[in-house]
Design an enzyme around this catalytic site. Structure first.
Site: not given
Ligand code: NAD
Ligand code: TYD
Length: 376
Positions: A61, A133-135, A182, A186, A212
């Site tokens: 983990d 991520t682009d988010e 999320y 990130k 993706n």
């Protein structure tokens, strides 16, 4: 050159493609796949690599700082490619704490372990590569709802559908404006990575990629979920009106970018990865139905009636669109696969690997670890 590299989240979707690429391309490297094997981790994704001398799996983990630190010391690790994360927006809406723990604290634990191992001996030849991520940039406006030609085209966007849905794109210097738990987690992890570069000099690199698609994606995400449902003739739950726009990239093109940036990206830099390949969800879904029907020998469009409009996702980001010109011009990366070809290849893979889909949807895949590692 010999290297010892940990790839976190290597049993997941993108991670398994990165592990495969590195193990096969660099026999002189030792590749350690580090993964907790959550519901999203599946050793069946890496079955073909079992027994290769330069490949090793470690069930760890990332939040377990002591375990990470001792593995890094034991294996004399000089590179980390960090993909482990909770990755599904819908799950983050139901359970934000797990996302903060894994994505933020897990990343911090890796950063601190890398720093403690590398600082005393010097950072020369070391690399901490964080996959994001682009988010994190939030959502773009849809100023061109009917679509116009994109300002740039790549192989990915070179098919019959060739559209951009607005003038603005995500660039590396864009303000962070995450909307989902999320993307907020990130974004926070990205900040920690940059803070470790700026504060301690850790040689980091961050990339932010668009959506993706491809083999081995867990069938909770749009494309594999819908292929699975079409094959089983189950309803296709389209959020809202299906008008949201995503920018799709074939997973192996992302893995190639990761290879290039790991080796040649500049420390402290950020690169956006994408193929200027925007699609409205409903258009992707129609393409998926046509392709799946054809490959299953059903009349094309026979399964259109499975489309079921459902309540929209809370805080659903309207449009993502990446500007990847920095990566293209500085490092010469380009996508290799056109979207409709990629979808054909992807759907064919899921239909040729229905055992994989059945194993994942029944939960059987979670037995693979015991089966593979029981006697070691
Ligand atoms: P995934 O959910 O398929 O895989 C995640 C992997 O991380 C799994 O193998 C899981 O077991 C492992 N993991 C989760 N928590 C862990 C922990 N605490 N310790 C160790 N391992 C743990 O995700 P994915 O779609 O392959 O995404 C990989 C990375 O790429 C993520 O960081 C994600 O944010 C990023 N990303 C994904 C996309 C996409 O479209 N899928 C796009 C851009 C960026
Ligand atoms: P998803 O694959 O979850 O990726 P992300 O949320 O990270 O972009 O979803 C892609 C798009 O598809 C997104 O706009 C939400 C939509 N979607 C549906 O309409 N129905 C579904 O069942 C899922 C999973 C997603």
């Amino acid at each position: 050159m010999k290297r010892s590299i940990i790839i976190t989240g290597g049993a997941g979707f993108i991670g398994s493609h990165v592990v495969r690429l590195f193990v096969n391309k660099y026999p002189e490297y030792q590749i350690i796949c580090l993964d907790k094997l959550t519901y999203a981790g599946n050793l069946a994704n890496l079955k073909d690599l079992e027994g290769k001398p330069n490949y090793k799996f470690e069930k760890v983990d990332i939040c377990d700082f002591d375990a990470v630190l001792s593995l890094m010391k034991l294996e004399k690790v000089d590179g980390i490619i960090h993909l482990a994360a909770e990755s599904h927006v819908d799950r983050s809406i139901k359970d934000p704490f797990t996302f903060a723990k894994t994505n933020v604290l897990g990343t911090l634990s890796l950063l601190q372990a890398a720093r403690l191992c590398w600082e005393p001996v010097g950072y020369e030849g070391k690399r901490f590569y964080h996959i994001s991520t682009d988010e994190v940039y939030g959502a773009l406006e849809m100023t061109r709802p009917d679509g116009v030609n994109p300002p740039f085209t790549t192989k990915a966007s070179s098919g019959s559908h060739h559209l951009a849905y607005g003038e603005e794109f995500f660039t590396e210097d864009m303000k962070y404006q995450p909307h989902s738990p999320y993307s907020a987690a990130k974004a926070s992890s990205d900040h920690f990575v940059r803070a470790f570069h700026d504060t301690y000099g850790l040689p980091t690199v961050v990339t932010n990629c668009s959506n993706n698609y491809g083999p081995y994606q867990f069938p909770e995400k749009l494309i594999p979920l819908f292929v699975n449902n079409i094959r089983l003739r189950k309803p296709l739950p389209v959020y809202g009106k299906g008008e949201n726009v995503r920018d799709w990239l074939y997973v192996e093109d992302h893995a190639r970018a990761i290879d290039l940036i790991f080796h040649e990206g500049k420390a402290g830099e950020t690169y956006n990865i994408g193929g200027f390949n925007e699609w409205k969800n409903i258009d992707v879904i129609k393409l998926l139905i046509r392709t799946t029907d054809r490959l299953l020998g059903r009349p094309e469009g026979a399964d259109d009636d499975l489309i079921t409009y459902v309540t929209d996702r809370a805080g659903h980001d309207l449009r993502y669109a990446i500007d990847s010109r920095k990566l293209q011009s500085e490092l010469g990366w380009e996508p290799s696969l056109q979207f409709e070809e990629g979808i054909e290849k992807t759907v064919r893979w899921y239909l040729d690997n229905q055992d994989w889909l059945d194993g994942v949807t029944s939960g059987d895949y979670q037995k693979y670890y015991d089966e593979m590692y029981r006697n070691r």
